[in-house]
Design a protein around this motif. Structure first.
Motif, PDB file in Angstrom:
ATOM      1  N   TRP A 130       0.827  -1.213   0.000  1.00  0.00           N
ATOM      2  CA  TRP A 130       0.000   0.000   0.000  1.00  0.00           C
ATOM      3  C   TRP A 130       0.859   1.259   0.000  1.00  0.00           C
ATOM      4  O   TRP A 130       0.533   2.240  -0.671  1.00  0.00           O
ATOM      5  CB  TRP A 130      -0.939  -0.013   1.198  1.00  0.00           C
ATOM      6  CG  TRP A 130      -2.166  -0.826   0.929  1.00  0.00           C
ATOM      7  CD1 TRP A 130      -2.352  -2.154   1.163  1.00  0.00           C
ATOM      8  CD2 TRP A 130      -3.374  -0.348   0.333  1.00  0.00           C
ATOM      9  NE1 TRP A 130      -3.606  -2.548   0.758  1.00  0.00           N
ATOM     10  CE2 TRP A 130      -4.260  -1.452   0.247  1.00  0.00           C
ATOM     11  CE3 TRP A 130      -3.800   0.888  -0.118  1.00  0.00           C
ATOM     12  CZ2 TRP A 130      -5.537  -1.343  -0.286  1.00  0.00           C
ATOM     13  CZ3 TRP A 130      -5.085   1.006  -0.656  1.00  0.00           C
ATOM     14  CH2 TRP A 130      -5.936  -0.102  -0.722  1.00  0.00           C
ATOM     15  N   ILE A 131       1.959   1.248   0.727  1.00  0.00           N
ATOM     16  CA  ILE A 131       2.871   2.395   0.716  1.00  0.00           C
ATOM     17  C   ILE A 131       3.416   2.609  -0.691  1.00  0.00           C
ATOM     18  O   ILE A 131       3.552   3.744  -1.162  1.00  0.00           O
ATOM     19  CB  ILE A 131       4.013   2.189   1.727  1.00  0.00           C
ATOM     20  CG1 ILE A 131       3.472   2.267   3.154  1.00  0.00           C
ATOM     21  CG2 ILE A 131       5.113   3.227   1.529  1.00  0.00           C
ATOM     22  CD1 ILE A 131       4.487   1.931   4.224  1.00  0.00           C
ATOM     23  N   GLY A 132       3.696   1.521  -1.383  1.00  0.00           N
ATOM     24  CA  GLY A 132       4.205   1.607  -2.746  1.00  0.00           C
ATOM     25  C   GLY A 132       3.233   2.250  -3.716  1.00  0.00           C
ATOM     26  O   GLY A 132       3.630   2.838  -4.724  1.00  0.00           O
ATOM     27  N   LYS A 133       1.938   2.176  -3.415  1.00  0.00           N
ATOM     28  CA  LYS A 133       0.935   2.768  -4.298  1.00  0.00           C
ATOM     29  C   LYS A 133       1.008   4.291  -4.315  1.00  0.00           C
ATOM     30  O   LYS A 133       0.502   4.931  -5.246  1.00  0.00           O
ATOM     31  CB  LYS A 133      -0.466   2.330  -3.857  1.00  0.00           C
ATOM     32  CG  LYS A 133      -0.749   0.850  -4.082  1.00  0.00           C
ATOM     33  CD  LYS A 133      -2.174   0.491  -3.689  1.00  0.00           C
ATOM     34  CE  LYS A 133      -2.439  -0.991  -3.947  1.00  0.00           C
ATOM     35  NZ  LYS A 133      -3.848  -1.368  -3.626  1.00  0.00           N
ATOM     36  N   LEU A 134       1.638   4.881  -3.298  1.00  0.00           N
ATOM     37  CA  LEU A 134       1.761   6.332  -3.263  1.00  0.00           C
ATOM     38  C   LEU A 134       2.977   6.824  -4.024  1.00  0.00           C
ATOM     39  O   LEU A 134       3.179   8.032  -4.162  1.00  0.00           O
ATOM     40  CB  LEU A 134       1.825   6.828  -1.811  1.00  0.00           C
ATOM     41  CG  LEU A 134       0.466   7.089  -1.152  1.00  0.00           C
ATOM     42  CD1 LEU A 134      -0.259   5.766  -0.917  1.00  0.00           C
ATOM     43  CD2 LEU A 134       0.611   7.847   0.139  1.00  0.00           C
ATOM     44  N   GLY A 135       3.792   5.904  -4.532  1.00  0.00           N
ATOM     45  CA  GLY A 135       4.931   6.274  -5.359  1.00  0.00           C
ATOM     46  C   GLY A 135       5.995   7.039  -4.592  1.00  0.00           C
ATOM     47  O   GLY A 135       6.217   6.808  -3.397  1.00  0.00           O
ATOM     48  N   GLN A 136       6.617   8.013  -5.283  1.00  0.00           N
ATOM     49  CA  GLN A 136       7.739   8.735  -4.705  1.00  0.00           C
ATOM     50  C   GLN A 136       7.323   9.666  -3.574  1.00  0.00           C
ATOM     51  O   GLN A 136       8.171  10.124  -2.809  1.00  0.00           O
ATOM     52  CB  GLN A 136       8.453   9.537  -5.797  1.00  0.00           C
ATOM     53  CG  GLN A 136       9.127   8.665  -6.850  1.00  0.00           C
ATOM     54  CD  GLN A 136       9.872   9.489  -7.881  1.00  0.00           C
ATOM     55  OE1 GLN A 136       9.725  10.707  -7.953  1.00  0.00           O
ATOM     56  NE2 GLN A 136      10.675   8.825  -8.705  1.00  0.00           N
ATOM     57  N   SER A 137       6.043   9.981  -3.497  1.00  0.00           N
ATOM     58  CA  SER A 137       5.595  10.864  -2.414  1.00  0.00           C
ATOM     59  C   SER A 137       5.726  10.199  -1.052  1.00  0.00           C
ATOM     60  O   SER A 137       5.785  10.862  -0.021  1.00  0.00           O
ATOM     61  CB  SER A 137       4.129  11.285  -2.638  1.00  0.00           C
ATOM     62  OG  SER A 137       3.274  10.155  -2.601  1.00  0.00           O
ATOM     63  N   GLY A 138       5.794   8.860  -1.046  1.00  0.00           N
ATOM     64  CA  GLY A 138       5.966   8.132   0.200  1.00  0.00           C
ATOM     65  C   GLY A 138       4.691   8.062   1.015  1.00  0.00           C
ATOM     66  O   GLY A 138       3.647   8.590   0.629  1.00  0.00           O
ATOM     67  N   ALA A 139       4.771   7.407   2.164  1.00  0.00           N
ATOM     68  CA  ALA A 139       3.618   7.247   3.047  1.00  0.00           C
ATOM     69  C   ALA A 139       4.109   6.850   4.430  1.00  0.00           C
ATOM     70  O   ALA A 139       5.256   6.426   4.595  1.00  0.00           O
ATOM     71  CB  ALA A 139       2.669   6.189   2.499  1.00  0.00           C
TER      72      ALA A 139
END
Length: 213
Positions: free
Chosen positions: A128-137
């Motif tokens: 799920w964190i990866g779904k936010l891409g470079q913006s991170g989570a």
């Protein structure tokens, strides 16, 4: 109950992001947390300043959302208290609505309403964190965030005309501040009226007298 009201401070600086601020218990100031808001009777709610708005408690409670104040949580504390948490919320970093953290929803959109946030199993947090891409989570343990959440209401969730419909309560329009009257003086030469600014800016247009103090 129909005779219970919250009292909102409607001045522009009283909003916290989109969150409405209400009178707190015992004159403790204004709060966004509905659990800390003073509940008034109809008469008490109507005895207020022009900038204070009475909201029926039942109406507001039915439209409340769940928010998490960024000032009340720390990730290190959350992980220390819940090292084996099975479920997590995913937060969008460096993004707030007032003081409220922003959360990822199931459909990929973001919200300040924790009740709409996706709950992620521990094994799936990286995905799920990866779904936010470079913006991170940021992954927060669900039990910790639930403990630090509060009920609040945002301006887009409510409508004062709808809320007061049928109550017989009519809002008083705030009085516009009076503009200060322009200072006027008599010309020393001809007696005509001149403004304070004209005394310094120019000589009398009628007789040419210098009226500077």
């Amino acid at each position: 109950m129909n005779d219970q009201f919250y009292l909102q401070d409607s001045r522009s600086h009283a909003y916290v992001g989109d969150g409405l601020s209400f009178w707190g218990f015992g004159g403790s100031g204004y709060v966004t947390d509905l659990a800390k808001a003073q509940v008034f009777t109809r008469d008490g709610a109507c005895d207020h300043r022009d900038t204070d708005i009475p909201w029926p408690k039942a109406y507001v409670d039915a439209r409340a959302r769940i928010g998490v104040d960024c000032q009340c949580v720390t990730l290190s504390e959350a992980l220390d208290q819940h090292p084996d948490a099975a479920e997590f919320y995913i937060q969008k970093p460096q993004c707030w609505n007032g003081n409220n953290l922003i959360w990822l929803c199931e459909d990929g959109v973001f919200t300040s309403d924790l009740a709409k946030a996706v709950v992620v199993q521990r094994a799936h947090t990286v995905t799920w964190i990866g779904k936010l891409g470079q913006s991170g989570a940021v992954a927060w343990p669900k039990p910790y965030i639930d403990e630090h959440s509060r009920r609040l209401v945002e301006r887009d969730d409510v409508n004062i005309k709808e809320a007061l419909s049928g109550t017989g309560i009519k809002l008083t329009k705030p009085k516009k501040p009076k503009k200060p009257k322009m200072m006027m003086f008599n010309c020393d030469g001809c007696g005509r009226f001149i403004s304070d600014a004209q005394r310094y800016r120019e000589d009398c247009r009628n007789c040419g007298a210098n009226n500077r103090p």
